[in-house]
Write a protein that holds these residues in place. Sequence first.
Motif, PDB file in Angstrom:
ATOM      1  N   UNK A  60     -24.436  30.196 -76.263  1.00 13.14           N
ATOM      2  CA  UNK A  60     -24.034  30.030 -77.669  1.00 13.14           C
ATOM      3  C   UNK A  60     -23.223  31.222 -78.155  1.00 13.14           C
ATOM      4  N   UNK A  61     -23.698  32.449 -77.811  1.00 11.44           N
ATOM      5  CA  UNK A  61     -22.945  33.639 -78.208  1.00 11.44           C
ATOM      6  C   UNK A  61     -21.563  33.639 -77.564  1.00 11.44           C
ATOM      7  N   UNK A  63     -18.149  33.477 -79.539  1.00 10.71           N
ATOM      8  CA  UNK A  63     -17.030  34.415 -79.386  1.00 10.71           C
ATOM      9  C   UNK A  63     -15.754  33.677 -79.002  1.00 10.71           C
ATOM     10  N   UNK A  64     -15.898  32.728 -78.054  1.00  9.53           N
ATOM     11  CA  UNK A  64     -14.721  31.938 -77.675  1.00  9.53           C
ATOM     12  C   UNK A  64     -14.198  31.139 -78.855  1.00  9.53           C
ATOM     13  N   UNK A  65     -15.142  30.603 -79.646  1.00 10.11           N
ATOM     14  CA  UNK A  65     -14.724  29.845 -80.829  1.00 10.11           C
ATOM     15  C   UNK A  65     -13.995  30.741 -81.819  1.00 10.11           C
ATOM     16  N   UNK A  66     -14.546  31.956 -82.028  1.00  5.53           N
ATOM     17  CA  UNK A  66     -13.868  32.889 -82.925  1.00  5.53           C
ATOM     18  C   UNK A  66     -12.491  33.258 -82.390  1.00  5.53           C
ATOM     19  N   UNK A  67     -12.435  33.505 -81.055  1.00  3.62           N
ATOM     20  CA  UNK A  67     -11.141  33.835 -80.447  1.00  3.62           C
ATOM     21  C   UNK A  67     -10.174  32.672 -80.585  1.00  3.62           C
ATOM     22  N   UNK A  68     -10.693  31.454 -80.286  1.00  6.07           N
ATOM     23  CA  UNK A  68      -9.825  30.278 -80.414  1.00  6.07           C
ATOM     24  C   UNK A  68      -9.418  30.053 -81.859  1.00  6.07           C
ATOM     25  N   UNK A  69     -10.352  30.337 -82.781  1.00  5.58           N
ATOM     26  CA  UNK A  69     -10.002  30.187 -84.204  1.00  5.58           C
ATOM     27  C   UNK A  69      -8.910  31.170 -84.602  1.00  5.58           C
ATOM     28  N   UNK A  70      -9.071  32.435 -84.132  1.00  2.98           N
ATOM     29  CA  UNK A  70      -8.037  33.426 -84.422  1.00  2.98           C
ATOM     30  C   UNK A  70      -6.713  33.036 -83.772  1.00  2.98           C
ATOM     31  N   UNK A  71      -6.795  32.562 -82.495  1.00  2.01           N
ATOM     32  CA  UNK A  71      -5.568  32.121 -81.826  1.00  2.01           C
ATOM     33  C   UNK A  71      -4.963  30.923 -82.536  1.00  2.01           C
ATOM     34  N   UNK A  72      -5.849  30.017 -82.999  1.00  2.31           N
ATOM     35  CA  UNK A  72      -5.346  28.840 -83.717  1.00  2.31           C
ATOM     36  C   UNK A  72      -4.673  29.251 -85.018  1.00  2.31           C
ATOM     37  N   UNK A  73      -5.300  30.204 -85.727  1.00  2.85           N
ATOM     38  CA  UNK A  73      -4.678  30.682 -86.968  1.00  2.85           C
ATOM     39  C   UNK A  73      -3.328  31.338 -86.677  1.00  2.85           C
ATOM     40  N   UNK A  74      -3.294  32.176 -85.601  1.00  4.40           N
ATOM     41  CA  UNK A  74      -2.024  32.791 -85.232  1.00  4.40           C
ATOM     42  C   UNK A  74      -1.012  31.731 -84.849  1.00  4.40           C
TER      43      UNK A  74
END
Length: 333
Positions: free
Chosen positions: A106-107, A111-122
Motif C-alpha cells: 500500500x505504501x 508513493x507510486x500513486x503520488x508519483x503518477x499523480x505528480x507526473x499526471x499533473x506535469x
Amino acid sequence: MSGVPYVAEGPVASQTGEFAELKRQLDAADANIVLVNRRLDEAQDGAAAVETLRAELARAKEQARRSDAAALKAVEELRAEQDAHCKSKEKIAKMAVELKDAADRYELLERESQTKTADLEKAMVAAKETRSKIRAAKEELRQAGNITAGKPFLLLTKFGHPKYALLDQLWSSADAYLDLAASAADATKFFEDQKDHEVEKLFWSQFNAPARPLLLNEQMAEWAELHRLSGLAMRCVVDRLWPEGPRPNSYFGLVQRFLGAVPHIDAVKRSACIEGAQMALAHVKTYWAEMEATTIATQNPDVGQVSVEHYFEEVLEGARLTEAQCSKSVMFE
C-alpha cells in the motif's frame, strides 16, 4: 472341656458337673450361635454393604468411565483447541506477515500513486502548454497566411479605438517589398551566374514561375530566406557605416540605427567632399606654390572673367581620379 475344672465327687455331683458343663457348653453354643448370628447378620450386612459397595463401585466405575471418557474428550478437545490455537497463532502470524506485506504494498502503491499523480499533473500542464503553443502556432500560421495573401491581419484589426488610428493607418500601408514573386525572380537571376552558390540557385529556382500557387509553408520558406539575407545585408551595411560603433542586437535596434543613418551618410558625403577638395588643392599647390588656398576657395571671379562652372568638364576626369584616392571613411570636420 479343657477350660472347665473337673470335680470328682459323687453321681449327683458328677451329673451336676456334667449339667453345668452341658449348660456351659450350651451357653457357649448359644453364645457361639449369637456370635454366628451376629456375624451372620454382620455378614449379611456386609454382603449388603458389599452389594452396596459393588453398586457404588459399579457406579464409581461407570462414573470413572464417564469421567475418563469426558476427560479423554476434554483432552481431545483441549488438544483440538491447542491445535486450533496453534493454527490460529500460525494463521495470525501469517496474517500479520500478509498484513505487513499489504501495508508495504500500500505504501509503495501510495508513493507510486503520488508519483503518477505528480507526473499526471506535469503531463496535464505540459499538454495545456502544448495545446496553447499549437493554438499559437496555428494562429501565427493563419496570420502569416493573411499577411502573405494581402488580407487584413491581426495587427491591422487589433486597434479599433480612434487614438490608434495613426498606428492602424501606418500598419495598413502597403509593403514595398511584399512581392514574393518579384523577389524570387530577382534572386534566381542574381544567383544564375554566381559560382559556388548552387544551393541558393537550386533554392530560388523552385519558386521562380511556379506551375501552381505556392503553399503557405513554401511562402514562409521564402520569407525566412529573405529574412536571413536581409539580416546579413543589414549587418554588412552597419559594419560599413559604423565601423567602430556597437552592433544592434535586435531588429528594433536595427530600425533605430537606420533611422539615424541619413544624417550619418550626409556627414560621410561631406567628409569625402572635404577630403577630395583638400587633395585637389594640395595637388594644385604642388604646381603653383604661390597659391593661397583660402583665397582660391572663397574669392569669386571678377566680373568679365570666365565662371568656375566653365571648367567643370575639364576637371571632371581629374576629380574622379582624386575621388579614387580618397578613403571616404574618415570624418575631417
